[in-house]
Design a protein around this motif. Structure first.
Motif, mmCIF file in Angstrom:
data_model
loop_
_atom_site.group_PDB
_atom_site.id
_atom_site.type_symbol
_atom_site.label_atom_id
_atom_site.label_comp_id
_atom_site.label_asym_id
_atom_site.label_seq_id
_atom_site.Cartn_x
_atom_site.Cartn_y
_atom_site.Cartn_z
ATOM 1 N N ILE A 1 22.093 32.878 37.984
ATOM 2 C CA ILE A 1 20.866 33.379 37.345
ATOM 3 C C ILE A 1 19.650 32.585 37.814
ATOM 4 N N THR A 2 19.733 31.254 37.741
ATOM 5 C CA THR A 2 18.571 30.430 38.097
ATOM 6 C C THR A 2 18.221 30.574 39.578
ATOM 7 N N THR A 3 19.243 30.657 40.426
ATOM 8 C CA THR A 3 18.974 30.818 41.858
ATOM 9 C C THR A 3 18.344 32.178 42.146
ATOM 10 N N SER A 4 18.873 33.228 41.532
ATOM 11 C CA SER A 4 18.347 34.581 41.761
ATOM 12 C C SER A 4 16.920 34.719 41.262
ATOM 13 N N ILE A 5 16.648 34.120 40.105
ATOM 14 C CA ILE A 5 15.298 34.195 39.549
ATOM 15 C C ILE A 5 14.301 33.474 40.447
ATOM 16 N N THR A 6 14.692 32.305 40.924
ATOM 17 C CA THR A 6 13.766 31.462 41.679
ATOM 18 C C THR A 6 13.622 31.907 43.124
ATOM 19 N N PHE B 1 28.409 38.649 41.261
ATOM 20 C CA PHE B 1 27.713 39.360 42.340
ATOM 21 C C PHE B 1 26.703 40.368 41.773
ATOM 22 N N LEU B 2 27.125 41.109 40.757
ATOM 23 C CA LEU B 2 26.249 42.111 40.167
ATOM 24 C C LEU B 2 25.017 41.457 39.522
ATOM 25 N N THR B 3 25.252 40.333 38.847
ATOM 26 C CA THR B 3 24.149 39.600 38.225
ATOM 27 C C THR B 3 23.164 39.106 39.274
ATOM 28 N N ALA B 4 23.704 38.543 40.373
ATOM 29 C CA ALA B 4 22.840 38.032 41.452
ATOM 30 C C ALA B 4 22.001 39.151 42.040
ATOM 31 N N TRP B 5 22.626 40.292 42.253
ATOM 32 C CA TRP B 5 21.898 41.415 42.858
ATOM 33 C C TRP B 5 20.816 41.950 41.924
ATOM 34 N N LEU B 6 21.193 42.152 40.645
ATOM 35 C CA LEU B 6 20.275 42.770 39.705
ATOM 36 C C LEU B 6 19.096 41.848 39.376
ATOM 37 N N ILE B 7 19.395 40.609 39.007
ATOM 38 C CA ILE B 7 18.329 39.673 38.631
ATOM 39 C C ILE B 7 17.491 39.306 39.851
ATOM 40 N N GLY B 8 18.168 39.116 40.997
ATOM 41 C CA GLY B 8 17.423 38.811 42.219
ATOM 42 C C GLY B 8 16.469 39.922 42.597
ATOM 43 N N SER B 9 16.890 41.174 42.386
ATOM 44 C CA SER B 9 16.010 42.307 42.676
ATOM 45 C C SER B 9 14.784 42.300 41.774
ATOM 46 N N PHE B 10 15.013 42.033 40.481
ATOM 47 C CA PHE B 10 13.886 41.920 39.560
ATOM 48 C C PHE B 10 12.929 40.817 40.001
#
Length: 557
Positions: A115-120, A161-170
């Motif tokens: 989560i933190t990596t995808s957000i940042t 994987f799904l979390t990384a894709w979805l949050i990273g896209s946001f």
């Protein structure tokens, strides 16, 4: 900004759902801990993963909203962010390995670094973390835990994987939107240069950095000659094309670290960090030369047959100590370039600063007073603004033509610059009266040479200027003031000033009349040559304009 309102509303809705799901998840965990058979194992697992995913998604959206509002995303902290997530990964690995827990509950802790990596950092870094953690989870179960839990680990990996894709896209969408809004907020839509607001902010930052690093910042102000004339003749659409092309030329011929901005109307500004005024003047000259070489639509209809630029250059801390002083200095230099010569680069030069370097220490306070007085006069009398500068420039040209030595030239230059200093004693209503003065008002106005001479007299260095200031309204036939001197009785400096002061008054627009053309003003000087004006000086002054192709009085913006 409807999209922003809708976005905020959705976040509020998700927040309510998040609180509800968190409560249910807590109750479910309590039921599982007490071994109640309220839910079968398969339904519990499905319910657990759905609720976990929803909670993570909603909390991530809330975090994204906060970071959007508080501007917490900072690419400069990439290193620390990655280091934090790596440490977090190893910490969670230690917890899972140390406890030897055969349930998937602790495995979901691995979602935190994702989560933190995808957000940042966005999708790709988030997926990389998800891949690393998924490999670890599957390997851990395969090597140390019964195979009947392997399917759960694979599901957990899929969630990562799904979390990384979805949050990273946001997060990436937010970053792109933020950058787009920043560009729109800071860029001039026509020229694609920085706008005035960004220019002020950037100049403030560069001056602050220069102050800390003991370096310099130069500023170039640029104005298009006769642009109003061109706009009126060919329309605003053609004028916009000129602005856009010149903006491109400026941008093309600047070093990468410099900042070009549209200051307003037909004015541009360039910030040059760590450049001296001389280095900035060289860049300004290159820009001026390139514009002069460029062909523009029907530019031959302009008074000088070309689209040209006037440029003023000033530097911090050489010419100014603050941001506002630097802007004023560059603007003064631009004013000299535009209203005296046009198609020129002018470095900032202050007569008062020059005088101050030659005074005794005890007289410096007097110079500061003169500066204050001149500022007050410029504010009170719209005509006087720029008048003293122009008269000084004319005086220097005549001094050169008459081959004055340096001492004589300086005396004339300083006298010309300060000749109206006595107007500080004249009421604003008289200075700006939009019509003929009354007899009483004329008497008051005629006192300003006396006031000015009295103010300059205490300054020893300027003693040679006193007579020039005192007698600059005397006429050759004795009809002038304040003493009615005739012919050679009038000091040479005062006779020169009488000619150029009258000329500038003739060509300058006043509230009650339009200014004359250069030819009309010169004809007027010639008409009263021998009566009011020294014929020799009129002849020399006229020669200076013989090859002038355009009227100096056209000071188009």
């Amino acid at each position: 900004m409807n999209w922003k309102k809708n976005y905020a509303q959705k976040i509020k809705e998700f927040t309510v759902i998040a609180h509800f799901c968190t409560i249910i998840l807590a109750l479910t965990g309590l039921v599982s801990y007490l071994n109640f058979d309220a839910l079968s194992e398969i339904y519990y697992k499905i319910y657990y993963y759905i609720i976990t995913f929803l909670v993570v998604l909603i909390l991530s959206l809330i975090y994204l909203d906060k970071s959007f509002i508080k501007n917490e995303l900072d690419v400069k902290k990439n290193f620390y962010s990655y280091a934090f997530n790596i440490v977090l990964f190893f910490l969670i690995s230690f917890i899972v390995g140390y406890t030897g827990h055969e349930d998937s509950l602790f495995e979901m802790l691995f979602i935190l670094p994702v989560i933190t990596t995808s957000i940042t950092h966005g999708v790709k870094p988030g997926l990389i973390f998800a891949f690393i953690e998924s490999t670890y989870i599957i390997y851990y179960h395969k090597a140390f835990i019964a195979n009947n839990y392997l399917d759960i680990s694979i599901i957990n990996a899929g969630i990562l994987f799904l979390t990384a894709w979805l949050i990273g896209s946001f997060a990436e969408l937010e970053m792109k939107t933020k950058k787009m809004l920043e560009v729109q907020a800071n860029m001039d839509g026509l020229t694609e240069l920085s706008n005035h607001r960004y220019f002020q902010e950037a100049l403030k930052n560069k001056i602050s950095e220069a102050s800390i690093n003991d370096s310099s910042v130069s500023l170039i102000f640029i104005d298009i000659d006769y642009f109003k004339y061109y706009n009126d003749m060919f329309g605003h659409q053609r004028g916009d094309e000129i602005l856009k092309r010149i903006g491109g030329i400026i941008s093309k011929h600047l070093p990468p670290e410099c900042i070009a901005a549209r200051y307003g109307g037909d004015e541009f500004a360039v910030i040059l960090p760590s450049y001296s005024s001389q280095e900035a003047a060289e860049i300004a000259e290159e820009i001026r030369s390139q514009v002069e070489k460029t062909q523009f639509y029907k530019e031959d209809h302009l008074p000088n047959n070309k689209i040209t630029l006037s440029l003023g250059v000033a530097a911090y801390p050489e010419n100014a100590k603050t941001q506002s002083e630097l802007i004023n200095a560059a603007d003064e230099a631009l004013y000299k370039a535009k209203y005296m010569d046009k198609n020129k680069v002018k470095l900032y030069f202050s007569v008062l600063d020059d005088i101050k370097t030659k005074l005794h220490e005890s007289e410096n306070e007097l110079t500061s007073s003169l500066r204050t007085f001149l500022s007050i006069i410029n504010a009170r009398d719209r005509y006087t603004y720029g008048h003293s500068e122009r008269v000084m420039e004319y005086a220097v040209k005549i001094a050169n033509a008459m081959q004055f030595n340096e001492e004589e030239k300086n005396a004339l230059k300083y006298g010309a610059f300060l000749h109206d200093i006595g107007k500080i004693e004249i009421d604003r209503e008289i200075l700006n009266k939009p019509g003929k003065l009354s007899d009483h008002e004329i008497v008051i106005m005629k006192q300003h040479p006396l006031y000015g001479a009295a103010m300059i007299k205490p300054i020893t260095f300027l003693s040679d200027c006193v007579d020039t200031i005192l007698y600059h309204h005397e006429n050759l036939d004795g009809s002038g003031y304040p003493e009615g001197l005739k012919g050679e009785e009038i000091p040479l400096g005062a006779r020169i000033l009488r000619v150029i002061d009258s000329y500038d008054a003739m060509v300058t627009d006043r509230p009650y009349r339009s200014g004359m053309s250069t030819d009309e003003a010169l004809a007027e000087l010639k008409k009263y040559s021998g009566k009011y004006y020294d014929p020799e000086i009129v002849e020399i002054f006229t020669e200076l304009f013989k090859d002038q192709l355009c009227e100096w009085k056209i000071a188009s913006n």
